[in-house]
Structures are given as structure tokens and as C-alpha cells.
Design an enzyme around this catalytic site. Structure first.
Site, short mmCIF file in Angstrom:
data_model
loop_
_atom_site.label_atom_id
_atom_site.label_comp_id
_atom_site.label_asym_id
_atom_site.label_seq_id
_atom_site.Cartn_x
_atom_site.Cartn_y
_atom_site.Cartn_z
N ASP A 1 22.70 22.17 42.29
CA ASP A 1 22.36 22.78 43.59
C ASP A 1 22.65 24.28 43.57
OD1 ASP A 1 21.44 20.55 44.98
OD2 ASP A 1 23.46 19.90 45.48
N GLY B 1 29.05 23.48 54.73
CA GLY B 1 29.06 22.09 54.30
C GLY B 1 28.63 22.01 52.83
N GLY B 2 27.91 20.93 52.50
CA GLY B 2 27.49 20.71 51.11
C GLY B 2 26.60 21.82 50.58
N THR C 1 22.30 12.20 45.49
CA THR C 1 22.31 13.00 46.71
C THR C 1 23.22 12.38 47.77
OG1 THR C 1 20.91 14.22 48.26
CG2 THR C 1 20.17 12.00 47.70
N TYR D 1 14.42 23.31 54.40
CA TYR D 1 13.07 23.36 53.80
C TYR D 1 12.09 22.37 54.44
CZ TYR D 1 14.81 19.45 50.97
OH TYR D 1 15.37 18.26 50.55
N LYS E 1 27.52 12.37 46.47
CA LYS E 1 27.83 13.49 45.56
C LYS E 1 29.31 13.61 45.23
CE LYS E 1 23.90 16.42 46.70
NZ LYS E 1 23.45 17.74 47.16
N ASN F 1 25.41 16.37 41.50
CA ASN F 1 24.08 15.90 41.91
C ASN F 1 23.22 15.49 40.72
OD1 ASN F 1 23.40 18.47 40.94
ND2 ASN F 1 21.65 18.59 42.34
P1 NAD Z 1 26.56 19.45 56.04
O1 NAD Z 1 26.63 18.54 57.22
O2 NAD Z 1 27.34 19.15 54.81
O3 NAD Z 1 26.97 20.94 56.50
C1 NAD Z 1 26.42 21.59 57.62
C2 NAD Z 1 27.49 22.53 58.17
O4 NAD Z 1 26.91 23.34 59.19
C3 NAD Z 1 28.69 21.82 58.81
O5 NAD Z 1 29.88 22.31 58.25
C4 NAD Z 1 28.56 22.13 60.30
O6 NAD Z 1 29.82 22.25 60.93
C5 NAD Z 1 27.84 23.47 60.27
N1 NAD Z 1 27.08 23.78 61.46
C6 NAD Z 1 26.20 22.99 62.12
N2 NAD Z 1 25.62 23.68 63.13
C7 NAD Z 1 26.16 24.93 63.11
C8 NAD Z 1 25.94 26.11 63.87
N3 NAD Z 1 25.07 26.15 64.89
N4 NAD Z 1 26.67 27.21 63.56
C9 NAD Z 1 27.56 27.20 62.54
N5 NAD Z 1 27.79 26.11 61.77
C10 NAD Z 1 27.09 24.99 62.05
O7 NAD Z 1 25.00 19.57 55.70
P2 NAD Z 1 24.37 20.13 54.34
O8 NAD Z 1 24.26 19.02 53.37
O9 NAD Z 1 25.07 21.35 53.95
O10 NAD Z 1 22.88 20.44 54.81
C11 NAD Z 1 22.59 21.54 55.67
C12 NAD Z 1 21.10 21.83 55.57
O11 NAD Z 1 20.81 22.23 54.24
C13 NAD Z 1 20.20 20.63 55.85
O12 NAD Z 1 19.10 21.09 56.59
C14 NAD Z 1 19.74 20.19 54.49
O13 NAD Z 1 18.46 19.59 54.51
C15 NAD Z 1 19.68 21.54 53.77
N6 NAD Z 1 19.80 21.45 52.30
C16 NAD Z 1 18.91 22.14 51.57
C17 NAD Z 1 18.99 22.12 50.20
C18 NAD Z 1 17.96 22.86 49.39
O14 NAD Z 1 17.84 22.60 48.20
N7 NAD Z 1 17.25 23.81 49.98
C19 NAD Z 1 20.01 21.41 49.56
C20 NAD Z 1 20.95 20.74 50.35
C21 NAD Z 1 20.82 20.75 51.74
#
Ligand code: NAD
Length: 267
Positions: A80, A106-107, A40, A200, A44, A65
Site C-alpha cells: 500500500d 487509519g489504515g 485486505t 477512489y 491486514k 497486504n
Molecule cells: P480507517 O477506518 O482505517 O481510517 C479512517 C480514519 O479517518 C479514521 O482514523 C477516522 O477517525 C478518520 N476520520 C473519519 N472521518 C474524519 C474526518 N471528517 N476528519 C478527520 N478524520 C476523520 O479507513 P481506511 O482503511 O484508512 O480507509 C479510508 C479511505 O481510504 C477509504 O475511502 C478507503 O476506500 C480508502 N483507501 C484507498 C486506498 C487506495 O489504494 N487508494 C487504499 C486503502 C484505503
């Protein structure tokens, strides 16, 4: 499932090891007899260069992952996107994918976009507070999914796009316990539009609660999280896990964790 397996967490912070040690940790885990390692944040992408073989979808997503130890070979996967795809199919079986807006690139957003397009989204409009991220993801997705229309949105175009979307995917950290809020005005949604959140912790984010109250079909982030674990288990063991049971267990764990954090003052 009657399997004699053990799943351990190797936390870089707890171990005091830098992310760049992930290659050494993979070697150590293989020597110790592990069958595989889930990977994670923040490793990754680092793992991409360390595996001997890369599953096509992981290569397309530029993120791994799961690394499976196949004899001497390290094989990299990305579960994912499979988790989101399977969760979407199970949790929102009638979701129209004609016109989807996704907020956050993002990711997690890369995985949801890939899954949406894999299951036939016809039009996907991407928005990110960092416009470069949306542009880059759109470019990568267009190269892979040539049939779909993949656009990007400026912030002043977002409200109009949400109003005509058949569904909206939220993939930013907004709504997490220490990151409260909703990324868009839920009141803009068309009557039958569905809403999906990747967050989540907690499962019921402000977005999910508000959208459900207004009668929109919703999919919380738990489905994706459990879905990626199910896909990992399937790839590692070749066996199909009981998704519903895992889902129930996950929900209990998350509720207990969120309750305990709230009692400690939201930390
Ligand atoms: P990340 O930092 O890689 O990407 C987040 C993106 O959101 C960034 O590109 C950022 O610029 C953008 N952003 C932030 N605030 C914003 C807003 N108000 N409006 C528009 N864009 C905005 O983070 P990530 O790894 O993608 O994680 C994001 C969320 O997803 C986290 O809460 C994480 O816990 C969750 N997540 C959940 C799972 C799952 O299995 N459900 C898996 C991975 C990540």
C-alpha cells in the site's frame, strides 16, 4: 504480459467465513497451487502473526497486504505504501514535501504517511477526528523517521496548518459514494499547494474536483490503488507491469462500477 496466471477474489462475506479463518485460507491457497495472496480489510493485522518472514516496511507499518508463498514459508509484504509512493512520484512529480498536512490516520493514512516520509517529507502534521489515532501514528512514524518533524494537530489548529502547507493528503472515507463531503475547506489552501485523495470510488471526489477547479495540482486515489497492485505483481512475478495500461483499465472499471451504483440509487 503473456503470463499464465489467475487472480481470484476470496470474499469472506460471500464464503461465510470469519476473518480469523485467514490462516486456514492461506494454507488452502498454498495447497491449491497459488503463488501469493493479497490481503485486505479486516485481515491486514491478523496476518502479521501468521507469516514466517516479514518485510521490514510491513513490520514498521504493522500491516500486511501481500503474502507470497516461498516454498513452505509465508512472506508478508505491504505494498500500500509503495503504491502511494509510486503514484505520488508519477502523478505529482514536482510536489514540494516541505510541509505536508495529512487528514485521516487509519489504515490508508498509515501507508500514505510512511510513503511521504520515505520520499523525504520534511514536516508532516497529522490530524484525525480521533486524536488518539493521530498521536499513535505520529509516535510510530517518529520512531522510524528520526530526521523529519512529525506533529499532530488539534481541530482548531487545522485551518492554519492547511493555509501554510505545501500539500494536503486526505485519507478518511469522506468523499466516497455513500459518504459524501470534504474534510476541510479547500479555499484555505495556499496558491500552489497540491492535494491528494486516497478515496477512489469515485475517482473524482468533491475534494479532487474542487481543488482542480481552483488550479491546485491533484492526485486521485486511483494512483495508490493501481500502484499497490503493480508492486504486488512485481514482487510475485519479478516482472515490471505496464502501469499506464493498468491505470486505464482500472479507471474504466471504476467508472463503470460508479455509474451502475448511481443508477441503482447510490447503493
Ligand atoms: P480507517 O477506518 O482505517 O481510517 C479512517 C480514519 O479517518 C479514521 O482514523 C477516522 O477517525 C478518520 N476520520 C473519519 N472521518 C474524519 C474526518 N471528517 N476528519 C478527520 N478524520 C476523520 O479507513 P481506511 O482503511 O484508512 O480507509 C479510508 C479511505 O481510504 C477509504 O475511502 C478507503 O476506500 C480508502 N483507501 C484507498 C486506498 C487506495 O489504494 N487508494 C487504499 C486503502 C484505503
Amino acid at each position: 504480459m503473456g503470463l499464465d496466471y489467475e487472480y481470484r477474489i476470496l470474499d469472506l462475506l460471500e464464503l461465510g467465513r470469519p476473518a480469523n479463518d485467514v490462516g486456514a485460507m492461506l494454507t488452502e491457497a498454498r495447497s491449491a497451487g497459488y503463488a501469493a495472496m493479497n490481503i485486505t480489510h479486516p485481515c491486514k493485522q491478523l496476518v502479521l502473526d501468521l507469516v514466517d518472514e516479514l518485510d521490514t516496511d510491513a513490520a514498521n507499518l504493522r500491516a500486511v497486504n501481500l503474502v507470497v508463498f516461498d516454498g513452505d514459508r509465508l512472506v508478508g509484504y505491504n505494498t500500500d505504501w509503495m503504491g502511494y509512493r509510486d503514484g505520488l512520484i508519477a502523478g505529482l512529480p514536482n510536489a514540494s514535501l516541505d510541509r505536508v498536512v495529512q487528514i485521516g490516520c487509519g489504515g490508508a493514512g498509515a501507508a500514505t504517511a510512511y510513503a511521504l516520509l520515505s520520499v523525504g517529507a520534511q514536516r508532516l502534521d497529522l490530524f484525525d477526528a480521533d486524536a488518539v489515532r493521530a498521536d499513535e501514528l505520529a509516535l510510530r512514524m517518529r520512531a522510524r523517521f528520526t530526521e523529519a518533524t512529525i506533529g499532530t494537530l488539534a481541530s482548531d489548529e487545522l485551518p492554519e496548518a492547511i493555509a501554510v502547507a505545501t500539500g494536503v493528503v486526505h485519507a478518511t472515507p469522506l468523499g466516497m459514494l455513500h459518504h459524501p463531503g470534504v474534510a476541510f475547506d479547500v479555499g484555505l489552501l495556499a496558491e500552489r499547494a497540491w492535494v491528494s485523495d486516497v478515496v477512489y470510488r469515485p475517482l473524482e471526489t468533491e475534494l479532487i474536483r474542487e481543488a482542480a477547479q481552483r488550479g491546485h495540482p491533484v492526485l486521485d486515489g486511483g494512483r495508490m490503488a493501481v500502484g499497490q497492485a503493480c508492486a504486488s505483481l512485481r514482487i510475485i512475478t519479478g516482472l515490471e507491469p505496464d502501469r499506464d495500461r493498468m491505470q486505464r483499465h482500472f479507471r474504466d472499471l471504476i467508472s463503470a462500477e460508479v455509474d451502475s451504483r448511481m443508477r441503482r440509487g447510490g447503493r
